[in-house]
Design a protein around this motif. Structure first.
Motif, PDB file in Angstrom:
ATOM      1  N   LEU A 158       0.818  -1.211   0.000  1.00 45.20           N
ATOM      2  CA  LEU A 158       0.000   0.000   0.000  1.00 45.20           C
ATOM      3  C   LEU A 158       0.856   1.268   0.000  1.00 45.20           C
ATOM      4  N   ARG A 159       2.154   1.129   0.184  1.00 45.10           N
ATOM      5  CA  ARG A 159       3.061   2.291   0.256  1.00 45.10           C
ATOM      6  C   ARG A 159       3.302   2.799  -1.164  1.00 45.10           C
ATOM      7  N   GLN A 160       2.386   3.613  -1.642  1.00 43.60           N
ATOM      8  CA  GLN A 160       2.410   4.077  -3.032  1.00 43.60           C
ATOM      9  C   GLN A 160       2.749   5.559  -3.110  1.00 43.60           C
ATOM     10  N   SER A 161       3.179   5.968  -4.308  1.00 42.76           N
ATOM     11  CA  SER A 161       3.635   7.341  -4.526  1.00 42.76           C
ATOM     12  C   SER A 161       2.488   8.269  -4.902  1.00 42.76           C
ATOM     13  N   LEU A 162       2.549   9.481  -4.397  1.00 46.36           N
ATOM     14  CA  LEU A 162       1.605  10.528  -4.786  1.00 46.36           C
ATOM     15  C   LEU A 162       1.829  10.978  -6.211  1.00 46.36           C
ATOM     16  N   THR A 163       3.079  10.979  -6.682  1.00 46.00           N
ATOM     17  CA  THR A 163       3.419  11.620  -7.961  1.00 46.00           C
ATOM     18  C   THR A 163       3.649  10.659  -9.119  1.00 46.00           C
ATOM     19  N   GLN A 164       3.780   9.357  -8.865  1.00 48.25           N
ATOM     20  CA  GLN A 164       4.110   8.441  -9.959  1.00 48.25           C
ATOM     21  C   GLN A 164       3.027   8.414 -11.040  1.00 48.25           C
ATOM     22  N   GLN A 165       1.782   8.613 -10.628  1.00 44.47           N
ATOM     23  CA  GLN A 165       0.675   8.561 -11.588  1.00 44.47           C
ATOM     24  C   GLN A 165       0.762   9.647 -12.659  1.00 44.47           C
ATOM     25  N   PHE A 166       1.539  10.696 -12.402  1.00 46.85           N
ATOM     26  CA  PHE A 166       1.637  11.786 -13.361  1.00 46.85           C
ATOM     27  C   PHE A 166       2.585  11.479 -14.513  1.00 46.85           C
ATOM     28  N   THR A 167       3.301  10.348 -14.450  1.00 48.37           N
ATOM     29  CA  THR A 167       4.127   9.905 -15.575  1.00 48.37           C
ATOM     30  C   THR A 167       3.750   8.516 -16.068  1.00 48.37           C
ATOM     31  N   SER A 168       3.116   7.713 -15.236  1.00 46.41           N
ATOM     32  CA  SER A 168       2.832   6.321 -15.600  1.00 46.41           C
ATOM     33  C   SER A 168       1.906   6.207 -16.813  1.00 46.41           C
ATOM     34  N   TRP A 169       1.013   7.186 -17.002  1.00 48.89           N
ATOM     35  CA  TRP A 169       0.031   7.118 -18.092  1.00 48.89           C
ATOM     36  C   TRP A 169       0.683   7.020 -19.469  1.00 48.89           C
ATOM     37  N   ILE A 170       1.885   7.573 -19.598  1.00 52.00           N
ATOM     38  CA  ILE A 170       2.559   7.588 -20.901  1.00 52.00           C
ATOM     39  C   ILE A 170       2.790   6.168 -21.409  1.00 52.00           C
ATOM     40  N   PHE A 171       3.109   5.259 -20.516  1.00 54.85           N
ATOM     41  CA  PHE A 171       3.541   3.925 -20.916  1.00 54.85           C
ATOM     42  C   PHE A 171       2.392   3.050 -21.411  1.00 54.85           C
ATOM     43  N   TYR A 172       1.166   3.428 -21.086  1.00 54.62           N
ATOM     44  CA  TYR A 172       0.024   2.615 -21.509  1.00 54.62           C
ATOM     45  C   TYR A 172      -0.620   3.121 -22.803  1.00 54.62           C
ATOM     46  N   LEU A 173      -0.143   4.234 -23.335  1.00 57.12           N
ATOM     47  CA  LEU A 173      -0.770   4.806 -24.531  1.00 57.12           C
ATOM     48  C   LEU A 173      -0.715   3.887 -25.762  1.00 57.12           C
ATOM     49  N   PRO A 174       0.369   3.092 -25.964  1.00 55.69           N
ATOM     50  CA  PRO A 174       0.338   2.171 -27.119  1.00 55.69           C
ATOM     51  C   PRO A 174      -0.851   1.221 -27.093  1.00 55.69           C
ATOM     52  N   MET A 175      -1.281   0.803 -25.895  1.00 53.94           N
ATOM     53  CA  MET A 175      -2.434  -0.087 -25.796  1.00 53.94           C
ATOM     54  C   MET A 175      -3.711   0.613 -26.241  1.00 53.94           C
ATOM     55  N   ALA A 176      -3.756   1.941 -26.105  1.00 51.79           N
ATOM     56  CA  ALA A 176      -4.957   2.701 -26.468  1.00 51.79           C
ATOM     57  C   ALA A 176      -5.195   2.711 -27.966  1.00 51.79           C
ATOM     58  N   LEU A 177      -4.209   2.282 -28.745  1.00 53.79           N
ATOM     59  CA  LEU A 177      -4.377   2.228 -30.191  1.00 53.79           C
ATOM     60  C   LEU A 177      -5.204   1.031 -30.623  1.00 53.79           C
ATOM     61  N   ILE A 178      -5.348   0.024 -29.730  1.00 53.32           N
ATOM     62  CA  ILE A 178      -6.030  -1.205 -30.161  1.00 53.32           C
ATOM     63  C   ILE A 178      -7.060  -1.737 -29.168  1.00 53.32           C
ATOM     64  N   ALA A 179      -6.878  -1.491 -27.884  1.00 56.66           N
ATOM     65  CA  ALA A 179      -7.728  -2.136 -26.872  1.00 56.66           C
ATOM     66  C   ALA A 179      -8.765  -1.165 -26.321  1.00 56.66           C
ATOM     67  N   PRO A 180     -10.041  -1.557 -26.259  1.00 53.73           N
ATOM     68  CA  PRO A 180     -11.101  -0.670 -25.744  1.00 53.73           C
ATOM     69  C   PRO A 180     -10.826  -0.216 -24.318  1.00 53.73           C
ATOM     70  N   PRO A 181     -11.198   1.015 -23.968  1.00 50.54           N
ATOM     71  CA  PRO A 181     -10.953   1.534 -22.618  1.00 50.54           C
ATOM     72  C   PRO A 181     -11.565   0.683 -21.511  1.00 50.54           C
ATOM     73  N   THR A 182     -12.720   0.054 -21.770  1.00 51.15           N
ATOM     74  CA  THR A 182     -13.341  -0.740 -20.707  1.00 51.15           C
ATOM     75  C   THR A 182     -12.485  -1.944 -20.341  1.00 51.15           C
ATOM     76  N   VAL A 183     -11.871  -2.565 -21.356  1.00 48.27           N
ATOM     77  CA  VAL A 183     -11.017  -3.724 -21.088  1.00 48.27           C
ATOM     78  C   VAL A 183      -9.738  -3.263 -20.371  1.00 48.27           C
ATOM     79  N   PHE A 184      -9.205  -2.131 -20.800  1.00 48.11           N
ATOM     80  CA  PHE A 184      -8.026  -1.573 -20.126  1.00 48.11           C
ATOM     81  C   PHE A 184      -8.346  -1.235 -18.678  1.00 48.11           C
ATOM     82  N   ALA A 185      -9.518  -0.645 -18.422  1.00 46.00           N
ATOM     83  CA  ALA A 185      -9.899  -0.245 -17.062  1.00 46.00           C
ATOM     84  C   ALA A 185      -9.981  -1.446 -16.128  1.00 46.00           C
ATOM     85  N   VAL A 186     -10.348  -2.600 -16.665  1.00 46.18           N
ATOM     86  CA  VAL A 186     -10.357  -3.834 -15.875  1.00 46.18           C
ATOM     87  C   VAL A 186      -8.928  -4.267 -15.558  1.00 46.18           C
TER      88      VAL A 186
END
Length: 445
Positions: A158-186
């Motif tokens: 549970l010891r998670q970072s306050l700020t990591q989420q502000f850069t992590s989104w970049i790494f998942y963008l390639p998946m957004a080219l093919i996979a529906p958001p609902t499946v990604f959200a799961v």
């Protein structure tokens, strides 16, 4: 396909923690139908942490946790979610933006093939996110929070970072080219949840599963500060990425947990943000613009003249005899901190449960109070000289919140005792502050 499930104590919440959901029961057409799996699993977080404490005590004869460390870990988890009060997840927001405008394929949301492809894709993206969070200093400044505990137990997950989420989104963008958001959200939730149970020393070896899946044995190595552990075993659910890309290491010598240079504090904002200040100070010691920028974008161990990731020459030698930072503090003070922490946790829960019905000002006020509480309790644990003044201020805020109806007791039957307890707390810290002021004046004379 699957129907929307109400949050609660469902078997789905438990099974989601171990990636035991099928495509048929976890595929959704609309984003609003995707369950809050993390929220559903929260009671099981608590239950498994209690079980680990009991089993650990029976198995080893000593506690596997300390109050100060557990409260710091849970506090980090609470703070990491505060931005969600004001905005949607950065990862999901950016993902939907790219999907709506730039997708290359329209894979069906109700296909098992889409589900499994997204599972593999999200885990692959997580591997590179996690790896670069160790190899790029400005990203490590966020991720180091997760490694700051010198213990290894379920609370550390549970010891998670306050700020990591502000850069992590970049790494998942390639998946957004093919996979529906609902499946990604799961899958973004399932990937996170799976990583909870692997934070334990009680599970030693899982046999053939160790070849494919990330397990407690593999993840212990990742959290070690032994030289053989550093920058190894980045996988989320699958360990095959580490085997493929040369970052895998087997557990061998006793793993000593924590940062290479332990921070020895439980003050929550310092735990979260200290490394940014360190990077800025270090960059100012260099003369050229290139070296200053390299401080932020090369590895944490980098120095001019060294490879991109630096080396371990300056690291303290690990002997296996290291003792975690665990300062002694009086039992009454421990009880005080735990009770006030639980009260803040109740306010935090109410805030997230009712955020859609609260005004923006109330949300900001309650969120600020939670942050103030976690900071002040950290000062008390650290026995800071200013702890009495900060805690007195916090108690004033708490009394005000009670009067305004923004803070409820843990149980309705405890309303009167809670108010009395808060008033006594305020009086105690006011006297402590006054005593300290007199002591300062006497020293000045």
């Amino acid at each position: 396909m699957a129907e929307a499930v109400e949050p609660g104590y469902s078997s789905e919440g438990f099974r989601s923690m171990f990636f035991m959901l099928t495509p048929n029961e976890s595929s959704y057409q609309k984003l609003e139908d995707v369950p809050q799996y993390v929220q559903q699993a929260t009671p099981f977080f608590v239950g498994l942490m209690v079980l680990e404490m009991v089993v650990g005590l029976l198995k080893t004869g000593s506690p596997v946790v300390t109050i100060s460390d557990v409260l710091t870990s849970v506090s980090c988890g609470m703070i990491s979610r505060i931005p969600l009060l004001l905005m949607r997840s950065c990862e999901l927001t950016a993902y939907i933006f790219v999907w709506n405008r730039y997708r290359l394929l329209d894979l069906p949301w109700d296909s098992a093939w889409t589900w499994w492809l997204t599972f593999v894709g999200v885990d692959f993206c997580y591997y590179w996110l996690h790896r670069l969070a160790h190899e790029v200093s400005i990203m490590w400044a966020a991720h180091q929070v997760h490694h700051s505990s010198e213990y290894y137990n379920l609370a550390v997950a549970l010891r998670q970072s306050l700020t990591q989420q502000f850069t992590s989104w970049i790494f998942y963008l390639p998946m957004a080219l093919i996979a529906p958001p609902t499946v990604f959200a799961v899958h973004i939730q399932l990937n996170l949840l799976y990583q909870f149970w692997i934070h334990t020393e009680l599970i030693r070896d899982l046999g053939p599963l160790e070849w494919v899946f990330n397990t407690p044995k593999h993840h212990r190595v990742h959290h070690g500060r032994n030289e053989y552990c550093i920058d190894k075993n980045y996988g989320g659910i699958l360990i095959i990425w580490d085997r493929l890309f040369g970052t895998f290491a087997e557990e061998s010598d006793k793993v000593v947990f924590g940062l290479v240079f332990p921070i020895n504090t439980f003050e929550i904002l310092y735990v979260q943000l200290h490394y940014y200040s360190y990077l800025w100070g270090r960059s100012n010691t260099f003369k050229t613009v290139g070296d200053k920028l390299s401080t932020f974008f090369k590895g944490p161990s980098w120095r001019p003249g060294k490879p991109r990731l630096g080396d371990h020459v300056d690291n303290p030698k690990v002997t296996g005899q290291e003792v975690p930072h665990d300062p002694s503090w009086p039992l009454p003070l421990q009880l005080y901190v735990v009770v006030h922490f639980l009260m803040a946790l109740g306010t935090y829960h109410d805030l997230f449960e009712n955020k859609m019905m609260l005004s923006q000002l109330t949300v900001l006020g309650m969120g600020g109070y939670v942050l103030l509480t976690l900071t002040s309790l950290g000062f008390i644990v650290d026995r800071r000289p200013t702890a009495a003044f900060l805690e007195m201020l916090r108690c004033v805020v708490m009394v005000t919140m009670q009067r305004c109806g923004c803070m409820k007791p843990l149980l309705s039957s405890l309303a009167v005792p809670t108010e009395a307890f808060v008033s006594l707390s305020l009086l105690f810290w006011a006297l402590q502050s006054f005593s300290q002021l007199l002591h300062i004046e006497k020293k000045a004379d």
